[in-house]
Scaffold this motif. Sequence first.
Motif, PDB file in Angstrom:
ATOM      1  N   PRO A 136     -42.516 -31.186  22.983  1.00  0.00           N
ATOM      2  CA  PRO A 136     -41.115 -31.886  23.180  1.00  0.00           C
ATOM      3  C   PRO A 136     -40.043 -30.875  23.376  1.00  0.00           C
ATOM      4  N   LEU A 137     -40.134 -29.906  22.515  1.00  0.00           N
ATOM      5  CA  LEU A 137     -38.993 -28.798  22.887  1.00  0.00           C
ATOM      6  C   LEU A 137     -39.063 -28.082  24.305  1.00  0.00           C
ATOM      7  N   TYR A 138     -40.326 -27.820  24.641  1.00  0.00           N
ATOM      8  CA  TYR A 138     -40.408 -27.440  26.108  1.00  0.00           C
ATOM      9  C   TYR A 138     -40.112 -28.300  27.006  1.00  0.00           C
ATOM     10  N   ASN A 139     -40.531 -29.548  26.659  1.00  0.00           N
ATOM     11  CA  ASN A 139     -39.892 -30.417  27.870  1.00  0.00           C
ATOM     12  C   ASN A 139     -38.435 -30.791  28.201  1.00  0.00           C
ATOM     13  N   HIS A 140     -37.660 -30.553  27.072  1.00  0.00           N
ATOM     14  CA  HIS A 140     -36.419 -30.866  26.936  1.00  0.00           C
ATOM     15  C   HIS A 140     -35.492 -29.827  26.926  1.00  0.00           C
ATOM     16  N   LEU A 141     -36.148 -28.699  26.498  1.00  0.00           N
ATOM     17  CA  LEU A 141     -35.109 -27.353  26.105  1.00  0.00           C
ATOM     18  C   LEU A 141     -35.888 -26.170  26.862  1.00  0.00           C
ATOM     19  N   SER A 142     -36.377 -26.385  27.669  1.00  0.00           N
ATOM     20  CA  SER A 142     -37.090 -25.159  28.274  1.00  0.00           C
ATOM     21  C   SER A 142     -36.111 -24.052  28.962  1.00  0.00           C
ATOM     22  N   PHE A 143     -34.956 -24.507  29.226  1.00  0.00           N
ATOM     23  CA  PHE A 143     -34.013 -23.792  29.871  1.00  0.00           C
ATOM     24  C   PHE A 143     -33.500 -22.538  28.838  1.00  0.00           C
ATOM     25  N   ILE A 144     -33.674 -22.974  27.370  1.00  0.00           N
ATOM     26  CA  ILE A 144     -33.256 -22.010  26.664  1.00  0.00           C
ATOM     27  C   ILE A 144     -34.659 -21.025  26.568  1.00  0.00           C
ATOM     28  N   PRO A 145     -34.332 -19.591  26.454  1.00  0.00           N
ATOM     29  CA  PRO A 145     -35.496 -18.807  26.368  1.00  0.00           C
ATOM     30  C   PRO A 145     -36.315 -18.709  25.219  1.00  0.00           C
ATOM     31  N   LEU A 146     -35.970 -19.149  24.055  1.00  0.00           N
ATOM     32  CA  LEU A 146     -36.857 -19.474  22.918  1.00  0.00           C
ATOM     33  C   LEU A 146     -37.841 -20.493  23.165  1.00  0.00           C
ATOM     34  N   PHE A 147     -37.609 -21.315  23.729  1.00  0.00           N
ATOM     35  CA  PHE A 147     -38.365 -22.449  24.199  1.00  0.00           C
ATOM     36  C   PHE A 147     -38.902 -22.790  25.483  1.00  0.00           C
ATOM     37  N   GLY A 148     -38.864 -21.493  26.390  1.00  0.00           N
ATOM     38  CA  GLY A 148     -39.140 -21.535  27.701  1.00  0.00           C
ATOM     39  C   GLY A 148     -40.495 -20.939  28.020  1.00  0.00           C
ATOM     40  N   TYR A 149     -41.703 -20.963  27.223  1.00  0.00           N
ATOM     41  CA  TYR A 149     -42.964 -20.563  27.333  1.00  0.00           C
ATOM     42  C   TYR A 149     -43.666 -22.158  27.223  1.00  0.00           C
ATOM     43  N   PRO A 150     -44.590 -22.105  27.998  1.00  0.00           N
ATOM     44  CA  PRO A 150     -45.120 -23.579  28.027  1.00  0.00           C
ATOM     45  C   PRO A 150     -46.254 -23.280  26.957  1.00  0.00           C
ATOM     46  N   PRO A 151     -46.691 -24.340  25.794  1.00  0.00           N
ATOM     47  CA  PRO A 151     -47.313 -24.269  24.731  1.00  0.00           C
ATOM     48  C   PRO A 151     -48.997 -24.692  25.363  1.00  0.00           C
ATOM     49  N   ILE A 152     -49.727 -23.912  25.974  1.00  0.00           N
ATOM     50  CA  ILE A 152     -50.647 -24.250  26.697  1.00  0.00           C
ATOM     51  C   ILE A 152     -51.730 -24.752  25.554  1.00  0.00           C
ATOM     52  N   SER A 153     -51.870 -23.867  24.581  1.00  0.00           N
ATOM     53  CA  SER A 153     -52.943 -23.739  23.656  1.00  0.00           C
ATOM     54  C   SER A 153     -52.441 -24.229  22.036  1.00  0.00           C
ATOM     55  N   GLY A 154     -51.076 -23.914  21.749  1.00  0.00           N
ATOM     56  CA  GLY A 154     -50.955 -24.108  20.592  1.00  0.00           C
ATOM     57  C   GLY A 154     -50.668 -22.815  19.787  1.00  0.00           C
ATOM     58  N   PHE A 155     -51.546 -21.781  20.232  1.00  0.00           N
ATOM     59  CA  PHE A 155     -51.644 -20.625  19.387  1.00  0.00           C
ATOM     60  C   PHE A 155     -50.509 -19.677  19.821  1.00  0.00           C
ATOM     61  N   SER A 156     -49.518 -19.310  19.005  1.00  0.00           N
ATOM     62  CA  SER A 156     -48.401 -18.789  19.389  1.00  0.00           C
ATOM     63  C   SER A 156     -47.496 -18.074  18.093  1.00  0.00           C
ATOM     64  N   TYR A 157     -46.397 -17.412  18.296  1.00  0.00           N
ATOM     65  CA  TYR A 157     -45.433 -16.675  17.469  1.00  0.00           C
ATOM     66  C   TYR A 157     -45.266 -17.830  16.538  1.00  0.00           C
ATOM     67  N   PHE A 158     -44.791 -18.834  16.956  1.00  0.00           N
ATOM     68  CA  PHE A 158     -44.286 -19.805  16.268  1.00  0.00           C
ATOM     69  C   PHE A 158     -45.378 -20.520  15.213  1.00  0.00           C
ATOM     70  N   THR A 159     -46.498 -20.923  15.747  1.00  0.00           N
ATOM     71  CA  THR A 159     -47.679 -21.327  14.959  1.00  0.00           C
ATOM     72  C   THR A 159     -48.059 -20.303  13.914  1.00  0.00           C
ATOM     73  N   ALA A 160     -48.205 -18.971  14.252  1.00  0.00           N
ATOM     74  CA  ALA A 160     -48.494 -18.026  13.297  1.00  0.00           C
ATOM     75  C   ALA A 160     -47.291 -17.953  12.149  1.00  0.00           C
ATOM     76  N   GLY A 161     -45.895 -18.003  12.642  1.00  0.00           N
ATOM     77  CA  GLY A 161     -44.849 -17.950  11.689  1.00  0.00           C
ATOM     78  C   GLY A 161     -44.823 -19.038  10.719  1.00  0.00           C
ATOM     79  N   VAL A 162     -45.069 -20.321  11.235  1.00  0.00           N
ATOM     80  CA  VAL A 162     -45.004 -21.499  10.152  1.00  0.00           C
ATOM     81  C   VAL A 162     -46.208 -21.418   9.161  1.00  0.00           C
ATOM     82  N   LEU A 163     -47.305 -20.934   9.853  1.00  0.00           N
ATOM     83  CA  LEU A 163     -48.544 -20.735   8.895  1.00  0.00           C
ATOM     84  C   LEU A 163     -48.130 -19.928   7.781  1.00  0.00           C
ATOM     85  N   LEU A 164     -47.557 -18.740   8.029  1.00  0.00           N
ATOM     86  CA  LEU A 164     -47.138 -17.734   7.168  1.00  0.00           C
ATOM     87  C   LEU A 164     -46.243 -18.225   6.330  1.00  0.00           C
ATOM     88  N   GLY A 165     -45.240 -19.037   6.735  1.00  0.00           N
ATOM     89  CA  GLY A 165     -44.302 -19.610   5.966  1.00  0.00           C
ATOM     90  C   GLY A 165     -44.746 -20.410   4.923  1.00  0.00           C
TER      91      GLY A 165
END
Length: 304
Positions: A136-165
Amino acid sequence: MRDRLKIILLPAVAFVFVLFVLMLATYFYNSMPIFHREGIDIYIKNIWNAAEEAEKEYYGILAAIWGSIYTSIIALMIALPFSIAYSIFVVDYAPKRIKNVLIILSDIMAGLPTIIYGIWGVFVLAPLLRKYIMQPLYNHLSFIPLFGYPPISGFSYFTAGVLLGIMVTPFASAIIREAYQMIPFTYREAIYSLGSTRFEATKVLLGYIRPAIYSGMILAFGRAVGETAAVSLVIGNTFNLSIALFAPGYTISSLIANQFGNAFIYAYMTSALFAAGLALFVIGLIVNLLGIYMLKRWEENVKL
């Protein structure tokens, strides 16, 4: 008697110091071949070219350094509010019949093997984050660099950061909870006697245990930046250098874990991995020194 106690304790202190120096020397010694060959490029370039011919090998771990710091910052941003809120709730608001249950659950989470978190992250967390947050963030806010990469697999900095948190929150909350619980009751009475609301009193009490909060965050960062098994399963393991949260990446620890098994085949890879470990060592040292500096600043302000 005091001098005798110092003499008795001195060998233990000396042993810890010597162990620290030996570890640092080991990393320096084993990193020297790659330093002689590439110099500072090992830390400022993003390339991993493993070749059977030594002259064609070239390594740069900038992406892994960035990934370690980036995911740890994400983890801290998640762990800080949750650990403080959890500690306040357990101490001030939780009914007595469930308080011990919450503390035991937190301790169990802190003691779980990290691979358990990693498997859960692969099969549960990553799909949930991809479907309900990342896409959803990519669909609506992809013009923002933080959300500009398509989440193809779900494995990402964000997933790793949330898991670490999620992983480091029990460690940080344990320290903060113990400190918050040990505040003398007379302090609480004094604050309420001034007519403070419960929210205002909590703010004052949190200021009183600021060193514990700093300590909890330092511990959480050190735990996050050095995590290996769980992160390597959900970060994507790609030499990608990006600020996009949904992009796959690498961390130093996951790089070492993935590459060390076949490093002996190549002339310089083992040395490059030791250089990566040295970078992780330095990052942890800097964070701890920063924490000590912040604690000293707080103590000076209290004295004033």
